[in-house]
Write a protein that holds these residues in place. Sequence first.
Motif, PDB file in Angstrom:
ATOM      1  N   SER A 123     -33.457  35.825 -47.250  1.00 57.10           N
ATOM      2  CA  SER A 123     -33.108  37.105 -46.763  1.00 57.10           C
ATOM      3  C   SER A 123     -33.364  38.110 -47.558  1.00 57.10           C
ATOM      4  CB  SER A 123     -31.912  37.098 -45.970  1.00 57.10           C
ATOM      5  OG  SER A 123     -30.903  36.888 -46.868  1.00 57.10           O
ATOM      6  N   GLN A 124     -32.958  37.854 -48.858  1.00 53.58           N
ATOM      7  CA  GLN A 124     -33.040  39.089 -50.015  1.00 53.58           C
ATOM      8  C   GLN A 124     -34.597  39.364 -50.238  1.00 53.58           C
ATOM      9  OE1 GLN A 124     -30.682  37.276 -53.082  1.00 53.58           O
ATOM     10  NE2 GLN A 124     -28.735  37.897 -52.284  1.00 53.58           N
ATOM     11  N   SER A 125     -35.379  38.246 -49.959  1.00 53.26           N
ATOM     12  CA  SER A 125     -36.812  38.558 -50.733  1.00 53.26           C
ATOM     13  C   SER A 125     -37.741  38.836 -49.679  1.00 53.26           C
ATOM     14  CB  SER A 125     -37.260  37.394 -51.629  1.00 53.26           C
ATOM     15  OG  SER A 125     -37.082  36.152 -50.919  1.00 53.26           O
ATOM     16  N   ARG A 126     -37.496  38.482 -48.231  1.00 57.32           N
ATOM     17  CA  ARG A 126     -38.387  38.579 -46.907  1.00 57.32           C
ATOM     18  C   ARG A 126     -39.224  39.975 -47.004  1.00 57.32           C
ATOM     19  NH1 ARG A 126     -35.765  36.380 -41.952  1.00 57.32           N
ATOM     20  NH2 ARG A 126     -36.351  34.288 -43.133  1.00 57.32           N
ATOM     21  N   GLY A 127     -38.218  40.853 -47.113  1.00 62.01           N
ATOM     22  CA  GLY A 127     -38.686  42.290 -46.826  1.00 62.01           C
ATOM     23  C   GLY A 127     -39.673  42.650 -47.844  1.00 62.01           C
ATOM     24  N   THR A 128     -39.831  42.266 -48.905  1.00 60.88           N
ATOM     25  CA  THR A 128     -40.782  42.671 -50.000  1.00 60.88           C
ATOM     26  C   THR A 128     -42.183  42.310 -49.638  1.00 60.88           C
ATOM     27  OG1 THR A 128     -38.916  41.982 -51.708  1.00 60.88           O
ATOM     28  CG2 THR A 128     -41.132  42.222 -52.397  1.00 60.88           C
ATOM     29  N   MET A 129     -42.305  41.388 -49.069  1.00 66.79           N
ATOM     30  CA  MET A 129     -43.772  41.105 -48.817  1.00 66.79           C
ATOM     31  C   MET A 129     -44.280  41.844 -47.706  1.00 66.79           C
ATOM     32  SD  MET A 129     -46.867  39.491 -49.220  1.00 66.79           S
ATOM     33  CE  MET A 129     -46.585  38.065 -50.306  1.00 66.79           C
ATOM     34  N   LEU A 130     -43.543  42.018 -46.661  1.00 66.12           N
ATOM     35  CA  LEU A 130     -43.865  43.031 -45.545  1.00 66.12           C
ATOM     36  C   LEU A 130     -43.959  44.296 -46.018  1.00 66.12           C
ATOM     37  CD1 LEU A 130     -41.084  41.494 -42.857  1.00 66.12           C
ATOM     38  CD2 LEU A 130     -43.630  40.752 -43.130  1.00 66.12           C
ATOM     39  N   THR A 131     -43.265  44.853 -46.802  1.00 62.89           N
ATOM     40  CA  THR A 131     -43.567  46.294 -47.195  1.00 62.89           C
ATOM     41  C   THR A 131     -44.900  46.336 -48.009  1.00 62.89           C
ATOM     42  OG1 THR A 131     -40.999  46.575 -47.789  1.00 62.89           O
ATOM     43  CG2 THR A 131     -42.486  48.071 -48.827  1.00 62.89           C
ATOM     44  N   GLN A 132     -45.109  45.400 -48.553  1.00 67.01           N
ATOM     45  CA  GLN A 132     -46.383  45.388 -49.515  1.00 67.01           C
ATOM     46  C   GLN A 132     -47.548  45.282 -48.492  1.00 67.01           C
ATOM     47  OE1 GLN A 132     -45.795  42.251 -52.391  1.00 67.01           O
ATOM     48  NE2 GLN A 132     -44.366  43.455 -53.632  1.00 67.01           N
ATOM     49  N   MET A 133     -47.425  44.410 -47.224  1.00 66.38           N
ATOM     50  CA  MET A 133     -48.550  44.333 -46.428  1.00 66.38           C
ATOM     51  C   MET A 133     -48.651  45.794 -46.107  1.00 66.38           C
ATOM     52  SD  MET A 133     -47.548  40.932 -44.108  1.00 66.38           S
ATOM     53  CE  MET A 133     -47.302  39.330 -44.969  1.00 66.38           C
ATOM     54  N   ARG A 134     -48.038  46.355 -45.687  1.00 68.79           N
ATOM     55  CA  ARG A 134     -47.978  47.787 -45.093  1.00 68.79           C
ATOM     56  C   ARG A 134     -48.674  48.722 -46.148  1.00 68.79           C
ATOM     57  NH1 ARG A 134     -43.151  46.188 -42.288  1.00 68.79           N
ATOM     58  NH2 ARG A 134     -43.120  46.981 -40.309  1.00 68.79           N
ATOM     59  N   ALA A 135     -48.299  48.635 -47.356  1.00 64.17           N
ATOM     60  CA  ALA A 135     -48.915  49.298 -48.702  1.00 64.17           C
ATOM     61  C   ALA A 135     -50.531  49.174 -48.560  1.00 64.17           C
ATOM     62  CB  ALA A 135     -48.011  49.043 -49.736  1.00 64.17           C
ATOM     63  N   MET A 136     -50.740  47.780 -48.093  1.00 61.76           N
ATOM     64  CA  MET A 136     -52.122  47.803 -48.129  1.00 61.76           C
ATOM     65  C   MET A 136     -52.853  48.102 -46.829  1.00 61.76           C
ATOM     66  SD  MET A 136     -53.673  46.234 -50.793  1.00 61.76           S
ATOM     67  CE  MET A 136     -55.149  45.831 -49.939  1.00 61.76           C
ATOM     68  N   GLY A 137     -51.937  48.852 -46.140  1.00 58.92           N
ATOM     69  CA  GLY A 137     -52.925  49.413 -44.622  1.00 58.92           C
ATOM     70  C   GLY A 137     -53.079  48.407 -43.546  1.00 58.92           C
ATOM     71  N   ALA A 138     -52.369  47.266 -43.792  1.00 62.60           N
ATOM     72  CA  ALA A 138     -52.464  46.208 -42.595  1.00 62.60           C
ATOM     73  C   ALA A 138     -52.184  46.790 -41.276  1.00 62.60           C
ATOM     74  CB  ALA A 138     -52.029  45.030 -43.009  1.00 62.60           C
ATOM     75  N   SER A 139     -53.002  47.070 -40.424  1.00 58.25           N
ATOM     76  CA  SER A 139     -52.810  47.428 -38.970  1.00 58.25           C
ATOM     77  C   SER A 139     -52.447  46.333 -38.138  1.00 58.25           C
ATOM     78  CB  SER A 139     -54.248  48.063 -38.404  1.00 58.25           C
ATOM     79  OG  SER A 139     -55.176  47.154 -38.396  1.00 58.25           O
ATOM     80  N   CYS A 140     -51.312  45.624 -38.529  1.00 59.47           N
ATOM     81  CA  CYS A 140     -50.811  44.580 -37.534  1.00 59.47           C
ATOM     82  C   CYS A 140     -49.840  45.035 -36.642  1.00 59.47           C
ATOM     83  CB  CYS A 140     -49.836  43.758 -38.541  1.00 59.47           C
ATOM     84  SG  CYS A 140     -50.544  43.255 -40.092  1.00 59.47           S
ATOM     85  N   ASP A 141     -49.688  44.133 -35.472  1.00 61.12           N
ATOM     86  CA  ASP A 141     -48.609  44.636 -34.545  1.00 61.12           C
ATOM     87  C   ASP A 141     -47.373  43.993 -34.767  1.00 61.12           C
ATOM     88  OD1 ASP A 141     -47.272  44.834 -32.276  1.00 61.12           O
ATOM     89  OD2 ASP A 141     -48.573  43.857 -30.629  1.00 61.12           O
ATOM     90  N   TRP A 142     -46.597  44.701 -35.568  1.00 57.27           N
ATOM     91  CA  TRP A 142     -45.230  44.353 -36.185  1.00 57.27           C
ATOM     92  C   TRP A 142     -44.158  43.969 -35.057  1.00 57.27           C
ATOM     93  CZ3 TRP A 142     -45.898  43.074 -40.803  1.00 57.27           C
ATOM     94  CH2 TRP A 142     -46.635  43.589 -41.856  1.00 57.27           C
ATOM     95  N   SER A 143     -44.655  44.346 -33.864  1.00 57.92           N
ATOM     96  CA  SER A 143     -43.524  44.131 -32.818  1.00 57.92           C
ATOM     97  C   SER A 143     -43.737  42.549 -32.522  1.00 57.92           C
ATOM     98  CB  SER A 143     -43.884  44.933 -31.313  1.00 57.92           C
ATOM     99  OG  SER A 143     -45.040  44.535 -31.060  1.00 57.92           O
ATOM    100  N   ARG A 144     -44.769  41.849 -32.978  1.00 56.54           N
ATOM    101  CA  ARG A 144     -44.850  40.618 -32.786  1.00 56.54           C
ATOM    102  C   ARG A 144     -44.875  39.652 -33.990  1.00 56.54           C
ATOM    103  NH1 ARG A 144     -47.914  43.046 -28.782  1.00 56.54           N
ATOM    104  NH2 ARG A 144     -48.271  41.895 -26.781  1.00 56.54           N
ATOM    105  N   LEU A 145     -44.109  40.193 -34.942  1.00 59.38           N
ATOM    106  CA  LEU A 145     -44.021  39.439 -36.376  1.00 59.38           C
ATOM    107  C   LEU A 145     -43.273  38.285 -36.135  1.00 59.38           C
ATOM    108  CD1 LEU A 145     -43.825  39.600 -39.443  1.00 59.38           C
ATOM    109  CD2 LEU A 145     -41.503  40.573 -39.321  1.00 59.38           C
ATOM    110  N   ARG A 146     -43.851  37.120 -36.608  1.00 59.99           N
ATOM    111  CA  ARG A 146     -43.260  35.762 -36.390  1.00 59.99           C
ATOM    112  C   ARG A 146     -43.056  35.222 -37.712  1.00 59.99           C
ATOM    113  NH1 ARG A 146     -42.909  37.700 -32.329  1.00 59.99           N
ATOM    114  NH2 ARG A 146     -43.815  36.955 -29.987  1.00 59.99           N
TER     115      ARG A 146
END
Length: 885
Positions: A123-146
Amino acid sequence: MGAMQLPKVYEPNQYESDIYALWEKSGAFFADPSSHKKRFSIAMPPPNETGTLSLGHALFLTLQDIMARYNRQQGKDVLWLPGTDHAALAVNAIIEKRLADEGTNKHEIGRDEFLNRTREFVSQSRGTMLTQMRAMGASCDWSRLRYTLDDSLSRCVNETFVKMYEAGVIYRGHRIVNWDPNLETNVSDDEVIYVEEKGKFYTFKYGPFEIGTARPETKFGDKYVVMHPDDERYKQYKHGETLEVEWINGPIQATIIKDKAVDPSFGTGVMTITPWHSHVDFDMAERHGLDKEQIIDFHGRLLPIAGEFAGMDIAEARAKIVDKLDKKGLLVGVNDKYVHNVAVNERGKGIIEPQVRLQWFVDVNKSAVDWKGKKRSLKEVMQAVIHEGDIEIMPQRFEKIYFHWIDNLRDWCISRQIWWGHRIPAWYRTDTDGTIETYVGLTPPADDESQGWNEWEQDPDTLDTWFSSALWTWSTLIDQELAADLTLPFDELLKKSRDFQAYHPTSIMETGWDILFFWVARMILSTTFMTGQVPFNKVYLHGLIRAEDGKKMSKSRPESIIDPLDVIPKYGTDALRMALIMGVAPGNDQNWGWGKIETNRNFCNKLWNIARYSLEKVGEQTELPEPEPSTNAGHWMLSKLQLTTEILQGHLDTYRFSEAYDTLYHFVWDDVADWYIEASKTEQSGEVLAYVLDCVLRLAHPFAPFVTETIWQVLPWTGESILAVQPWSKTPKFDKVAAADFEDIKAIVTEVRALIKSLGLRKPYLYYTDVPFLAANAELLTRMSGLASVQEVSDGNGLHLTSTAYKCWLDVDTTVAEAHIHRLTEQITAQKEVIARLNGRLGNENYVKHAPKEVVSETKAQLSEAESTLERMLAEHQRFAEISG
């Protein structure tokens, strides 16, 4: 929207986070299963939730984001579904190491506490990767994050296990597995890597035979001696014949086995087998119904069968066993230079010890899958979907590798002796007669109160991570609320899940070629079995990114590793994205290059400067009407825009990302910036310029989303709109003849510039006869070519231009050209002498053999450069000869 003026310099870090927040707030990335648009869906390969962004992640995020953004622009309903993986082995290894550092282990703290600690760490490290994906401009549908351990995904995992078990595809049995004594778990075949190692190869006397081995510590139980049935050297020995031989701990009875798997050319052509500790030997023992005996325990120590060596670890025992055999006169020889491959767990780096264990397996050969009206095995379905064109692999050459792997596929061991992951949904209890009952189901079995003393116990093992990630394309599309209702049958769950019905099979799976077998093949295996569908229609395999020297990036060479998060603040995300796809080809590895980053930062700056100039030119233009070009340059620009749009679309529709970007790059840099921007300086109206800028931003957006959106937000005619959802524009009408005339103008400008430079001319005059479009473009030609003026005359002489069929010439005496030809002739002669000297030096064997390598390399480079220079001189000589002729 926003201010009209763009600052002089584009500084990405001033804009990128705000632009991404704008996209998220706008809902631009949401998919809509109720839409009637064409669909495009892609499931992101879930990175380890505890990981950090690598160049490999940056590459796949860029490629998939280009697909997603492009398909949105084509008017499709796009779902790019993001997610993370629980990374069982990797996370388990981290937690076990932490416990060891604290002086304890998982058994001492217990399963519940171990899982609590693991969840806290995750739980402490999960958010790091998601923030970095956004930094790359990833146009994902985050409402469907699995996440692979979500409740709905866990249900799908259990449904798959139960259905496969009921079909007889999953079974529990004693088979040989890859055992890692360090992590104390099984490891799948695909997670085993082979490290070359120099060791010793021993030859021992075994009765009348000589046998070779690198592992004498496994030989205590060797009572079968095997040879090829056609080996003439051993034809006197019959299959099944027995003989007594002296061995490590005394005499044993050996049995002759004839098997065609033996290679007669290896060693003496005779071997003893250790079925418990070798995959090949195990298969041989199965074929002939031979005994199997464990020699080494699960901690890497010898068992009582080793006699005096029992309890020793392998490294300690080996030399002592050889010494004993030597004293008994059974050591024939030792090869100290034996090089062989040692099996190692890729995750934990522990040396693999094959062991026979009671484990859960997937049977890949059982005919249990209903596929296209036939009962087929999983292996047959995995072959059929490629053979029959249900799935296309790009590049196609990987199909051969895929089939080779499938053809040699063994039953898949899916149980792991670790605690982090999906626990196997199987329970056991022992009856009064000693028989073990097994129950497999979605929920625990109800205990029979009349046998309260005999409770069910769940299997302590977890499933291989690849078992759950194999379900990724469809388990992520299951309705999470419906999945919580375990009374709803699985088939109904699929039917009622809107996302599954709308987006599956997914359009494409984009991933690295190195996990074609780990993941892609397993997704095909599980998805076809559970849904009756393929998981995707296409597979695009990208290559690996290597260090600048072409070697693999490695922690042992820290300087070789490039961290994207170090690159982005300095150069911007767009520059990194475009550097990663510049030259990328499916299935091919590429070398990292800082030069590419510089080039693409310059490209972002070029877009910025084009926008700044255009905005100054068009002023407060709040509408964007379809332009009606009034100049040759305007017609030409629209013709190039139409051609570029068509080529780009063709490349992106067929996943040729590098070719698409190359087309865009040269269009923006060469056609727009170098030619049209310059030509537009003589135009009164900015209509075409504004329209071209608008279109360029749309075309460039999938590749460089941040800089293009930043510019879009200040355009006076875009209002409150978001570029990320804008379609590509249709090219307005243009005059093909007028456009073609501008190609002649370009040729004339280019040639005049070259002549002025070569001859050292100062503002010459350009004369022409009967070329109507030159009159209309006289000002443009004068300014762009550095001429005094352009004038129409009835006749005259000078240096005639050869780049156009029209009659044009520079007001320069031909004697000037002749003098230049004379100088060129002298230079060519001198250059040929230089080349002859260099060739002579390299033709001298003594020089090549004895001179330092760097000196020889420098001479070769000098020769190459000299030859290129000569080629240029000869071309220029020919051109001037034509002009003066």
